[in-house]
Design a protein around this motif. Structure first.
Motif, PDB file in Angstrom:
ATOM      1  N   MET A   2      -0.499 -10.931  -9.003  1.00  0.00           N
ATOM      2  CA  MET A   2      -1.684 -10.078  -9.056  1.00  0.00           C
ATOM      3  C   MET A   2      -2.164  -9.967 -10.507  1.00  0.00           C
ATOM      4  SD  MET A   2      -3.638  -8.088  -7.085  1.00  0.00           S
ATOM      5  CE  MET A   2      -2.669  -7.661  -5.635  1.00  0.00           C
ATOM      6  N   LEU A  32     -10.206  -9.052  -3.981  1.00  0.00           N
ATOM      7  CA  LEU A  32      -8.821  -9.119  -4.448  1.00  0.00           C
ATOM      8  C   LEU A  32      -7.849  -9.189  -3.272  1.00  0.00           C
ATOM      9  CD1 LEU A  32      -8.757  -6.432  -7.294  1.00  0.00           C
ATOM     10  CD2 LEU A  32      -8.327  -8.885  -7.565  1.00  0.00           C
ATOM     11  N   PRO A  33      -6.720  -9.864  -3.457  1.00  0.00           N
ATOM     12  CA  PRO A  33      -5.652  -9.735  -2.457  1.00  0.00           C
ATOM     13  C   PRO A  33      -5.277  -8.258  -2.335  1.00  0.00           C
ATOM     14  CG  PRO A  33      -5.140 -11.448  -4.067  1.00  0.00           C
ATOM     15  CD  PRO A  33      -6.336 -10.724  -4.594  1.00  0.00           C
ATOM     16  N   ARG A  34      -5.053  -7.802  -1.139  1.00  0.00           N
ATOM     17  CA  ARG A  34      -4.782  -6.372  -0.968  1.00  0.00           C
ATOM     18  C   ARG A  34      -3.468  -5.995  -1.657  1.00  0.00           C
ATOM     19  NH1 ARG A  34      -6.825  -2.343   1.836  1.00  0.00           N
ATOM     20  NH2 ARG A  34      -5.495  -0.613   2.485  1.00  0.00           N
ATOM     21  N   LYS A  36      -0.114  -3.864  -2.793  1.00  0.00           N
ATOM     22  CA  LYS A  36       0.827  -2.949  -2.143  1.00  0.00           C
ATOM     23  C   LYS A  36       0.725  -1.548  -2.742  1.00  0.00           C
ATOM     24  CE  LYS A  36       4.146  -6.526  -0.837  1.00  0.00           C
ATOM     25  NZ  LYS A  36       5.504  -7.090  -1.072  1.00  0.00           N
ATOM     26  N   ASP A 154       2.842  -7.886  -6.066  1.00  0.00           N
ATOM     27  CA  ASP A 154       1.513  -7.552  -5.533  1.00  0.00           C
ATOM     28  C   ASP A 154       1.111  -6.111  -5.828  1.00  0.00           C
ATOM     29  OD1 ASP A 154       1.168 -10.114  -4.520  1.00  0.00           O
ATOM     30  OD2 ASP A 154       2.173  -9.608  -2.640  1.00  0.00           O
TER      31      ASP A 154
END
Length: 261
Positions: A2, A32-34, A36, A154
């Protein structure tokens, strides 16, 4: 992996506005990638010892005055995450970063205005972090660097502030697109140094450019320094990309920088 980000939070009214910058932040959250969880260093939480939040559900802090009543009705009830707080405190202990765990403080507008635009449902856990203007840029960078491993899990690391943020110079009644030359000059200088990851110049920004005192006034450096925390978190890659830049009120900069890939 990330990326980490420096995000300008601008004036509180951004929470109510629909403009190119608010639309950019909404699109960024979707692109964006989700994550955590989100670890956010806010310019509006200053402390001499690094604070790390451990809150079950955040209240919303209205740390401003004189704005539309609608702003005071906004809630951002994000939840914390005990396990991520533990990861942070463990990393700080391993890197000899003094810290305290804070268990009651809500999210100030430096945090919730940005987070609400990125993730409007408040459904990503948040760990709120303070900043310390009394530290050197090298020390602020080192705090961010100590958290770099979180990006591999993440977890999104964000510094929230403003590259040009001088409340004595902003023109709240002038929002016509005109921008002061000194504001652009500072952001241009900053762009060159960031793209070359020139830490020596960046750490000595006060001496490196004559407009630094206007862009980052001595009484307002808390808005600039979150960039060092965000950069430090991407020290292993040392790459920077300007994702957005615009201005309001003559010189208030809306800059978003991505660090790492």
């Amino acid at each position: 992996m990330m990326p980490s980000y420096f995000v300008a939070h601008g004036a509180p009214l951004l929470a109510l506005e629909d403009n190119s910058y608010t639309r950019f932040l909404k699109e960024l959250g979707g692109a964006l990638p989700r994550p955590k969880a989100i670890v956010i260093f806010s310019a509006h939480w200053e402390s001499r010892t690094q604070q790390v939040s451990e809150v079950e559900e955040y209240s919303t802090i209205y740390d401003f005055g004189g704005f539309s009543e609608a702003l005071y009705q906004i809630k951002y009830p994000a939840k914390g995450n005990h396990r991520v707080t533990e990861k942070i405190t463990k990393a700080f202990s391993q890197h000899d970063v003094p810290f305290e765990v804070e268990t009651t403080r809500g999210l100030d507008h430096g945090a919730w205005v940005v987070l609400r635009l990125l993730y409007p449902e408040a459904d990503v856990p948040v760990i709120s972090m303070s900043v310390n203007p009394a530290l050197s840029p090298q020390q602020q960078y080192a705090i961010g660097k100590s958290l770099a491993a979180l990006r591999q899990e993440d977890i999104l690391i964000v510094g929230s502030g403003g590259t040009v943020h001088n409340l004595g110079a902003v023109k709240l009644h002038q929002d016509n697109g005109q921008v002061d030359n000194w504001a652009v000059e500072f952001d241009d200088w900053l762009e060159h140094q960031l793209q070359h990851w020139n830490l020596e110049a960046l750490f000595n920004y006060k001496q490196e450019t004559p407009v630094a005192e206007l862009a980052v006034p001595p009484y307002g450096n808390e808005h600039f320094i979150p960039i060092f925390y965000a950069m430090g978190a991407a020290d292993d890659e040392q790459s920077a990309r300007l994702a957005h830049r615009s201005y309001r009120y003559g010189n208030l900069s809306h800059s978003v920088w991505q660090f790492g890939e």
